[in-house]
Design an enzyme around this catalytic site. Structure first.
Site, short mmCIF file in Angstrom:
data_model
loop_
_atom_site.label_atom_id
_atom_site.label_comp_id
_atom_site.label_asym_id
_atom_site.label_seq_id
_atom_site.Cartn_x
_atom_site.Cartn_y
_atom_site.Cartn_z
N GLY A 47 3.58 -38.16 -64.20
CA GLY A 47 2.97 -39.44 -63.52
C GLY A 47 2.08 -39.06 -62.40
O GLY A 47 2.23 -38.49 -61.54
N ARG A 77 -1.64 -23.12 -63.94
CA ARG A 77 -0.34 -23.04 -64.39
C ARG A 77 0.02 -24.24 -65.24
O ARG A 77 -0.98 -25.14 -65.20
CB ARG A 77 0.44 -23.20 -63.04
CG ARG A 77 0.23 -22.28 -62.01
CD ARG A 77 0.97 -22.81 -60.83
NE ARG A 77 1.11 -21.75 -59.57
CZ ARG A 77 1.61 -22.00 -58.65
NH1 ARG A 77 2.00 -23.16 -58.39
NH2 ARG A 77 1.83 -21.33 -57.49
N GLY A 85 -16.06 -27.97 -58.76
CA GLY A 85 -15.85 -28.45 -57.37
C GLY A 85 -15.64 -30.14 -57.26
O GLY A 85 -14.92 -30.58 -58.26
N ALA A 144 3.79 -39.72 -59.02
CA ALA A 144 4.77 -38.77 -58.60
C ALA A 144 4.31 -37.37 -58.23
O ALA A 144 4.70 -36.63 -57.40
CB ALA A 144 5.91 -38.59 -59.61
N ALA A 160 -2.34 -31.55 -64.06
CA ALA A 160 -2.30 -32.17 -62.66
C ALA A 160 -3.37 -31.55 -61.63
O ALA A 160 -2.97 -31.95 -60.38
CB ALA A 160 -0.85 -31.70 -62.25
N ALA A 161 -4.38 -31.23 -62.13
CA ALA A 161 -5.27 -30.50 -61.24
C ALA A 161 -5.87 -31.51 -60.26
O ALA A 161 -5.85 -31.61 -59.00
CB ALA A 161 -6.28 -29.85 -61.91
N GLY A 162 -6.00 -32.98 -60.88
CA GLY A 162 -6.66 -34.01 -59.97
C GLY A 162 -5.48 -34.44 -59.17
O GLY A 162 -5.89 -34.99 -58.07
N ASP A 163 -4.05 -34.58 -59.54
CA ASP A 163 -3.09 -35.00 -58.45
C ASP A 163 -2.87 -33.99 -57.40
O ASP A 163 -2.61 -34.39 -56.30
CB ASP A 163 -1.94 -35.22 -59.40
CG ASP A 163 -2.04 -36.23 -60.57
OD1 ASP A 163 -2.81 -37.22 -60.21
OD2 ASP A 163 -1.54 -36.10 -61.55
O1 RIB Z 1 -2.61 -36.93 -64.09
C1 RIB Z 1 -1.56 -36.23 -64.96
C2 RIB Z 1 -0.58 -37.01 -65.23
O2 RIB Z 1 -1.14 -38.21 -66.07
C3 RIB Z 1 0.62 -36.78 -66.20
O3 RIB Z 1 1.79 -35.97 -65.39
C4 RIB Z 1 0.94 -37.83 -67.00
O4 RIB Z 1 2.31 -38.25 -66.77
C5 RIB Z 1 -0.01 -38.89 -67.01
O5 RIB Z 1 0.26 -39.79 -66.25
#
Ligand code: RIB
Length: 301
Positions: free
Chosen positions: A39, A281, A221, A42, A245-248
């Site tokens: 998510g 990863r 970048g 999260a 999840a790189a952007g997160d």
């Molecule tokens: O940004 C990645 C996330 O997008 C994933 O973890 C997935 O749950 C979606 O929400």
């Protein structure tokens, strides 16, 4: 009160590894799969917590086993979950992800309880949003809740407009730092995907409202654009396996650096490194680095 409040989604992810992504109507066979907590909201909360920040998650899970697992997992990373509402009858959000051998992915989300996180529910759990130094928001919750969250925040508002959507000028004007990727920037400006960092800078200049825009460009970048700033921040050279999840990780890193008092350009240098480690990863929250892991990453950026 937390240094960072994250207003957004919580999902359980299932990732299937494939040699190449399917075309519409096509079936491809995968080689393996795994589950991870995910998510966008999260993930950004965990990203900032692993970098050492006090973080409160603000959102909604279902009253199912998955919801319990999502809360427990956030808690094990030290994220405060008291502002996560539990929607009794709803299912928690899920995401189905495919990642190919080239490190490209596709994500489909069934939002479940995330879609029920409406402004009246936010009002009941809003204290961290009103008090945090930095508020991170994404678009996997209803847009009216996004609008309410950015309006009530008193700290620095960072909006990651993912997944891409049209945004009202009133929302964009309440944003301090907008963090789209190239696809999201194209959607927001009604143009094609930028082919270079300089094109991304020119397109970001067309956006009216946010005080600053940071466009993430994967291996290229990121670029930073504001009235006083214009820069391209290169990424360290890495071997990416899963960009999920790189952007997160980038947004969590940006929030961490802004709490520290870094300038926006310094913060983007740090965020680029956070995103780079995550891309080496597998998984969503499983891929997010600690501060030491970011510090010891070799390369430019
Ligand atoms: O940004 C990645 C996330 O997008 C994933 O973890 C997935 O749950 C979606 O929400």
């Amino acid at each position: 009160m937390p240094e960072i409040a994250v207003v957004g989604s919580l999902n359980l992810d299932t990732t299937v590894r494939v040699s190449r992504l399917p075309l519409p109507g096509e079936t491809v066979l995968g080689s393996s799969h795994f589950d991870d907590t995910g998510g966008k909201g999260a993930n950004q909360a965990v990203a900032a917590a692993r970098l050492g920040r006090s973080v409160a998650m603000v959102g909604m899970v279902g009253g199912d086993d998955a919801g319990g697992r999502l809360l427990e997992s956030l808690g094990s990373d030290g994220v405060d979950t008291t502002a996560v509402a539990i929607g009794g009858q709803a299912s928690s959000g899920i995401a189905v992800i495919t990642v190919d051998d080239a490190g490209e992915n596709m994500i489909v989300v069934d939002p479940g309880a995330n879609a029920m996180f409406l402004p009246d529910v936010l009002d009941e759990v809003a204290d961290p949003v009103k008090a945090a130094v930095v508020v991170l928001v994404q678009l996997e919750i209803p847009l009216e809740t996004v609008a309410a969250a950015v309006a009530m925040a008193t700290g620095t508002v960072v909006l990651n407009p993912a997944p891409a959507a049209e945004l009202d000028h009133a929302v964009l004007s309440a944003v301090d730092v907008l963090v789209p990727n190239a696809t999201e920037l194209a959607r927001l400006t009604g143009s094609r995907i930028p082919a270079s960092p300089s094109e991304a800078i020119a397109m970001a200049r067309q956006l009216d409202g946010p005080r600053a825009i940071v466009v993430t460009l994967g291996a290229d970048g990121a670029v930073v654009v504001s009235s006083s700033d214009e820069a391209h921040v290169p990424a360290p050279r890495i071997d990416p396996v899963d960009p999920t999840a790189a952007g997160d990780a980038f947004c969590g890193g940006l929030g961490d650096a802004l709490v520290r008092g870094d300038s926006l350009q310094e913060a983007v240098h740090w965020a680029v490194r956070c995103g780079a480690v995550a891309a080496t990863r597998w998984g969503a929250q499983g891929s997010l680095p600690t501060k030491d892991e970011v510090l010891t990453l070799e390369g430019a950026g």
